[in-house]
Enzyme design. Sequence first.
Site, PDB file in Angstrom:
ATOM      1  N   SER A 155       0.118   9.188  10.127  1.00 54.54           N
ATOM      2  CA  SER A 155      -0.681   8.102  10.707  1.00 54.54           C
ATOM      3  C   SER A 155      -0.467   8.125  12.214  1.00 54.54           C
ATOM      4  O   SER A 155       0.520   8.682  12.701  1.00 54.54           O
ATOM      5  CB  SER A 155      -0.192   6.756  10.165  1.00 54.54           C
ATOM      6  OG  SER A 155      -0.770   5.693  10.883  1.00 54.54           O
ATOM      7  N   TYR A 203       6.275   0.763   7.862  1.00 58.04           N
ATOM      8  CA  TYR A 203       5.242   1.794   7.758  1.00 58.04           C
ATOM      9  C   TYR A 203       5.456   2.848   8.854  1.00 58.04           C
ATOM     10  O   TYR A 203       5.455   4.059   8.589  1.00 58.04           O
ATOM     11  CB  TYR A 203       3.874   1.121   7.902  1.00 58.04           C
ATOM     12  CG  TYR A 203       2.684   2.036   7.705  1.00 58.04           C
ATOM     13  CD1 TYR A 203       2.367   2.552   6.459  1.00 58.04           C
ATOM     14  CD2 TYR A 203       1.854   2.371   8.781  1.00 58.04           C
ATOM     15  CE1 TYR A 203       1.276   3.378   6.279  1.00 58.04           C
ATOM     16  CE2 TYR A 203       0.755   3.200   8.607  1.00 58.04           C
ATOM     17  CZ  TYR A 203       0.470   3.708   7.360  1.00 58.04           C
ATOM     18  OH  TYR A 203      -0.624   4.529   7.184  1.00 58.04           O
TER      19      TYR A 203
HETATM   20  P1  NAI Z   1      -6.107   4.375  -0.335  1.00 57.32           P
HETATM   21  O1  NAI Z   1      -5.376   3.171  -0.806  1.00 57.32           O
HETATM   22  O2  NAI Z   1      -7.585   4.395  -0.366  1.00 57.32           O
HETATM   23  O3  NAI Z   1      -5.561   5.673  -1.099  1.00 57.32           O
HETATM   24  C1  NAI Z   1      -4.209   5.867  -1.356  1.00 57.32           C
HETATM   25  C2  NAI Z   1      -4.095   6.527  -2.709  1.00 57.32           C
HETATM   26  O4  NAI Z   1      -2.703   6.804  -2.934  1.00 57.32           O
HETATM   27  C3  NAI Z   1      -4.564   5.617  -3.864  1.00 57.32           C
HETATM   28  O5  NAI Z   1      -5.433   6.310  -4.716  1.00 57.32           O
HETATM   29  C4  NAI Z   1      -3.276   5.246  -4.566  1.00 57.32           C
HETATM   30  O6  NAI Z   1      -3.429   5.040  -5.974  1.00 57.32           O
HETATM   31  C5  NAI Z   1      -2.417   6.460  -4.273  1.00 57.32           C
HETATM   32  N1  NAI Z   1      -0.999   6.155  -4.390  1.00 57.32           N
HETATM   33  C6  NAI Z   1      -0.306   5.162  -3.790  1.00 57.32           C
HETATM   34  N2  NAI Z   1       0.955   5.180  -4.170  1.00 57.32           N
HETATM   35  C7  NAI Z   1       1.083   6.218  -5.042  1.00 57.32           C
HETATM   36  C8  NAI Z   1       2.161   6.742  -5.780  1.00 57.32           C
HETATM   37  N3  NAI Z   1       3.379   6.201  -5.723  1.00 57.32           N
HETATM   38  N4  NAI Z   1       1.939   7.826  -6.566  1.00 57.32           N
HETATM   39  C9  NAI Z   1       0.699   8.374  -6.653  1.00 57.32           C
HETATM   40  N5  NAI Z   1      -0.360   7.916  -5.982  1.00 57.32           N
HETATM   41  C10 NAI Z   1      -0.157   6.838  -5.186  1.00 57.32           C
HETATM   42  O7  NAI Z   1      -5.572   4.597   1.146  1.00 57.32           O
HETATM   43  P2  NAI Z   1      -6.034   5.629   2.301  1.00 57.32           P
HETATM   44  O8  NAI Z   1      -6.449   4.804   3.432  1.00 57.32           O
HETATM   45  O9  NAI Z   1      -6.908   6.660   1.768  1.00 57.32           O
HETATM   46  O10 NAI Z   1      -4.606   6.245   2.665  1.00 57.32           O
HETATM   47  C11 NAI Z   1      -4.259   7.589   2.398  1.00 57.32           C
HETATM   48  C12 NAI Z   1      -3.148   7.989   3.332  1.00 57.32           C
HETATM   49  O11 NAI Z   1      -3.629   7.880   4.670  1.00 57.32           O
HETATM   50  C13 NAI Z   1      -1.896   7.111   3.248  1.00 57.32           C
HETATM   51  O12 NAI Z   1      -0.762   7.931   3.320  1.00 57.32           O
HETATM   52  C14 NAI Z   1      -2.009   6.223   4.477  1.00 57.32           C
HETATM   53  O13 NAI Z   1      -0.747   5.811   4.933  1.00 57.32           O
HETATM   54  C15 NAI Z   1      -2.693   7.158   5.466  1.00 57.32           C
HETATM   55  N6  NAI Z   1      -3.381   6.484   6.548  1.00 57.32           N
HETATM   56  C16 NAI Z   1      -4.394   5.571   6.295  1.00 57.32           C
HETATM   57  C17 NAI Z   1      -5.025   4.939   7.355  1.00 57.32           C
HETATM   58  C18 NAI Z   1      -6.097   3.927   7.152  1.00 57.32           C
HETATM   59  O14 NAI Z   1      -6.431   3.205   8.120  1.00 57.32           O
HETATM   60  N7  NAI Z   1      -6.708   3.821   5.988  1.00 57.32           N
HETATM   61  C19 NAI Z   1      -4.647   5.228   8.750  1.00 57.32           C
HETATM   62  C20 NAI Z   1      -3.586   6.168   8.889  1.00 57.32           C
HETATM   63  C21 NAI Z   1      -2.993   6.775   7.820  1.00 57.32           C
END
Ligand code: NAI
Length: 270
Positions: free
Chosen positions: A136, A149
């Site tokens: 991130s 985070y």
């Molecule tokens: P999201 O919530 O849409 O997707 C995250 C996915 O990870 C979900 O499908 C969830 O079920 C899965 N997940 C969570 N914990 C888990 C576990 N213990 N085991 C298996 N699966 C698990 O979120 P998004 O936004 O797509 O985030 C993806 C990555 O991007 C994360 O690492 C987040 O920190 C990072 N990120 C997101 C940003 C944002 O603004 N959305 C900005 C910067 C980084």
Amino acid sequence: MRDFSNCTALVTGGASGIGRCLALALAREGADIALADLDAGGLERVRAEVESVGRRASTHCLDVTDREAVHALAEVVRPRVLVNCAGIAIMALAENTSPEQWDRILAVNLRAPINVCAEFLPSLKERGGHIINVASVDGLLALGGSSAYATTKFGLVGYSEAIGIELSGHGIGVTAVCPWFTWTPMVDSISIQGYERGKLDRLLRAAKPVLFTTPEKLAAATIKAVKRNKPLLAHTFLAKFMYLVKRLSPRLFRDLFGKPICRLMKIMSE
Ligand code: NAI
């Protein structure tokens, strides 16, 4: 890695948001996709989307912190592209973050991707490939108000930089992806202790056109960065700009961005 055709890409967190878009972008580049996530319904939806692009998809419903499940996955999936994208977010001042929240976020966002890399390294070393660790912008600069985070994402950026150097002689590239705010289902899960959810929703929606990028744009930028074997991708322009300000003058960065954002968080939490 320039050519993804007919290789397998494993995407953790592939059932939603950024992971889903990275899986689809890699499928359009010709890769078969293995999706690993906690969310069984989301996995099946993304599997159908990958198949509609004409590539094969397998789904693996697991918790990335479950080491036995990850070990078992490494016995059946042999990816050349490994995407660590599963993650959670906590928006809270350090003093309001409970020990249980610290343990969970460290386990999911930092310990799990380190373990996933370790499990898949032997097969990656056999044929070469690429590791994409989705960190991130909070892994490059801490704004206050999300200390737990930021701690995990700084850790993931450092780990990626280190293994990128260690693995460069083995034909394995490593890219730490540092996205700015990205409009995904994660946005709905954000809460600020003491701040009404409805109000936060309205605020985020108002900020969406100015502050947020889309997971599709991020996925396209990531594919480009991997093809160029870039160790670090900060996405968007604002992320690059703030990171530059921080490197030029950490104090200016703190006074200009860090402190005002932290003050705002404190006001919202009251
Ligand atoms: P999201 O919530 O849409 O997707 C995250 C996915 O990870 C979900 O499908 C969830 O079920 C899965 N997940 C969570 N914990 C888990 C576990 N213990 N085991 C298996 N699966 C698990 O979120 P998004 O936004 O797509 O985030 C993806 C990555 O991007 C994360 O690492 C987040 O920190 C990072 N990120 C997101 C940003 C944002 O603004 N959305 C900005 C910067 C980084």
